[in-house]
Scaffold this active site. Structure first.
Site, PDB file in Angstrom:
ATOM      1  N   HIS A 252       0.805  -1.226   0.000  1.00  0.00           N
ATOM      2  CA  HIS A 252       0.000   0.000   0.000  1.00  0.00           C
ATOM      3  C   HIS A 252       0.836   1.273   0.000  1.00  0.00           C
ATOM      4  O   HIS A 252       0.299   2.366  -0.159  1.00  0.00           O
ATOM      5  CB  HIS A 252      -0.935   0.011   1.206  1.00  0.00           C
ATOM      6  CG  HIS A 252      -2.040  -1.002   1.115  1.00  0.00           C
ATOM      7  ND1 HIS A 252      -2.841  -1.122   0.012  1.00  0.00           N
ATOM      8  CD2 HIS A 252      -2.467  -1.946   1.993  1.00  0.00           C
ATOM      9  CE1 HIS A 252      -3.728  -2.092   0.208  1.00  0.00           C
ATOM     10  NE2 HIS A 252      -3.516  -2.612   1.395  1.00  0.00           N
TER      11      HIS A 252
ATOM     12  N   ARG B 254       6.899  -5.719   3.319  1.00  0.00           N
ATOM     13  CA  ARG B 254       5.573  -6.279   3.040  1.00  0.00           C
ATOM     14  C   ARG B 254       5.438  -6.336   1.528  1.00  0.00           C
ATOM     15  O   ARG B 254       5.445  -5.300   0.857  1.00  0.00           O
ATOM     16  CB  ARG B 254       4.439  -5.450   3.630  1.00  0.00           C
ATOM     17  CG  ARG B 254       3.084  -6.064   3.210  1.00  0.00           C
ATOM     18  CD  ARG B 254       1.912  -5.552   3.982  1.00  0.00           C
ATOM     19  NE  ARG B 254       1.583  -4.166   3.667  1.00  0.00           N
ATOM     20  CZ  ARG B 254       0.497  -3.529   4.129  1.00  0.00           C
ATOM     21  NH1 ARG B 254      -0.358  -4.188   4.912  1.00  0.00           N
ATOM     22  NH2 ARG B 254       0.267  -2.275   3.837  1.00  0.00           N
TER      23      ARG B 254
ATOM     24  N   GLU C 219      -5.908 -11.296   8.107  1.00  0.00           N
ATOM     25  CA  GLU C 219      -6.650 -10.034   8.040  1.00  0.00           C
ATOM     26  C   GLU C 219      -8.026 -10.179   7.393  1.00  0.00           C
ATOM     27  O   GLU C 219      -8.604  -9.203   6.922  1.00  0.00           O
ATOM     28  CB  GLU C 219      -5.826  -8.980   7.292  1.00  0.00           C
ATOM     29  CG  GLU C 219      -5.313  -9.422   5.933  1.00  0.00           C
ATOM     30  CD  GLU C 219      -4.434  -8.387   5.264  1.00  0.00           C
ATOM     31  OE1 GLU C 219      -4.432  -7.230   5.704  1.00  0.00           O
ATOM     32  OE2 GLU C 219      -3.755  -8.739   4.286  1.00  0.00           O
TER      33      GLU C 219
END
Length: 259
Positions: free
Chosen positions: A46, A71, A148
């Site tokens: 992101h 990530r 998640e």
């Protein structure tokens, strides 16, 4: 390959304090690496980081005692092998919902016979003497699939039973979102806190290390007291915004209307 500080801290029973980089800047990484964090994670999902900016961030923080992690954008063998070759000592992987997806992550990140990672540590191999990296990489690299979604929670125990992972990383925004809640970081809903409690408990049974994304120190301390073993303090964008807004507000308030 040098010993992984994250794994050393876990072996000592301590919690890792992790930084998060969304800005593609070696200078930002260099500044953050001097702030006392144990590890620094480059966010290629992101954030606005790409592969080259990740390498630049790693180069900038190399002189400081922090563990470089990433990530990745997705659970895909090409990018996972490439970030490891670029020097990542840890991989946080989003949206791992099933034990098979967790097994895939392990396979992509480990050399044979434990996995299918291709040999070619073009930059990571420079962390030690020639030919030594491959001997310890399987043991030193941290693998944290992200838990998640509601599906991942339903498969929690099966995912945690997968050999080769070091724990799981909670994405509170997506986790809440999947249960029909507003996406946010520091959650206080009883149903989500119950999930956290179970994750910590099940990780403890297996000697695994649960991590979680927090909005800052207050949420991180709560998470540590719940039993989480890695806490991320927002990201450098959030930390910059919070402090900048605070300083602007204080300036205007104390200027007596002159600003």
């Amino acid at each position: 390959m040098a010993n992984n500080k994250v794994k050393q801290l876990w072996a000592e029973g301590k919690t890792v304090v992790n930084a998060w980089l969304a800005i593609p800047s070696g200078f930002s990484a260099e500044v953050v690496a001097q702030c006392g964090f144990d590890s620094v994670t480059v966010d290629m999902q992101h954030g606005v980081q790409d592969y080259l900016s990740m390498v630049q961030c790693f180069q900038a923080m190399h002189g400081h005692p922090v563990t470089p992690m990433v990530r990745v954008p997705w659970n895909e063998p090409g990018v996972i092998g490439k970030v490891l070759d670029g020097g990542a000592y840890g991989v946080i992987c989003p949206m791992v919902n099933t034990p098979q997806e967790a097994r895939n992550l392990v396979s992509y990140a480990k050399y044979p016979p434990k996995g299918v990672r291709s040999n070619g540590p073009i930059r990571s191999g420079m962390y030690g003497s020639a030919g030594e990296y491959q001997k310890t990489a399987n043991d030193e690299i941290v693998l944290l699939p992200m838990m998640e979604t509601k599906t991942a929670v339903e498969n929690m125990e099966a995912i945690l039973d997968v050999e080769g992972i070091d724990g799981v990383y909670i994405g509170p925004s997506d986790l809440g979102f999947s249960y029909g809640l507003v996406p946010k970081l520091d959650r206080d809903e009883p149903e989500i806190l119950k999930i956290y409690e179970k994750i910590v408990k099940e990780c403890g049974k297996r000697g695994l290390n649960p991590g979680i994304h927090c909005s800052g120190a207050e949420g991180a301390v709560r998470a540590i007291n719940m039993g989480f073993k890695l806490v991320t303090l927002s990201n450098e964008v959030g930390l910059m915004q919070v402090y900048a807004r605070q300083q602007v507000a204080q300036t205007r308030k104390e200027s007596g209307g002159k600003a």
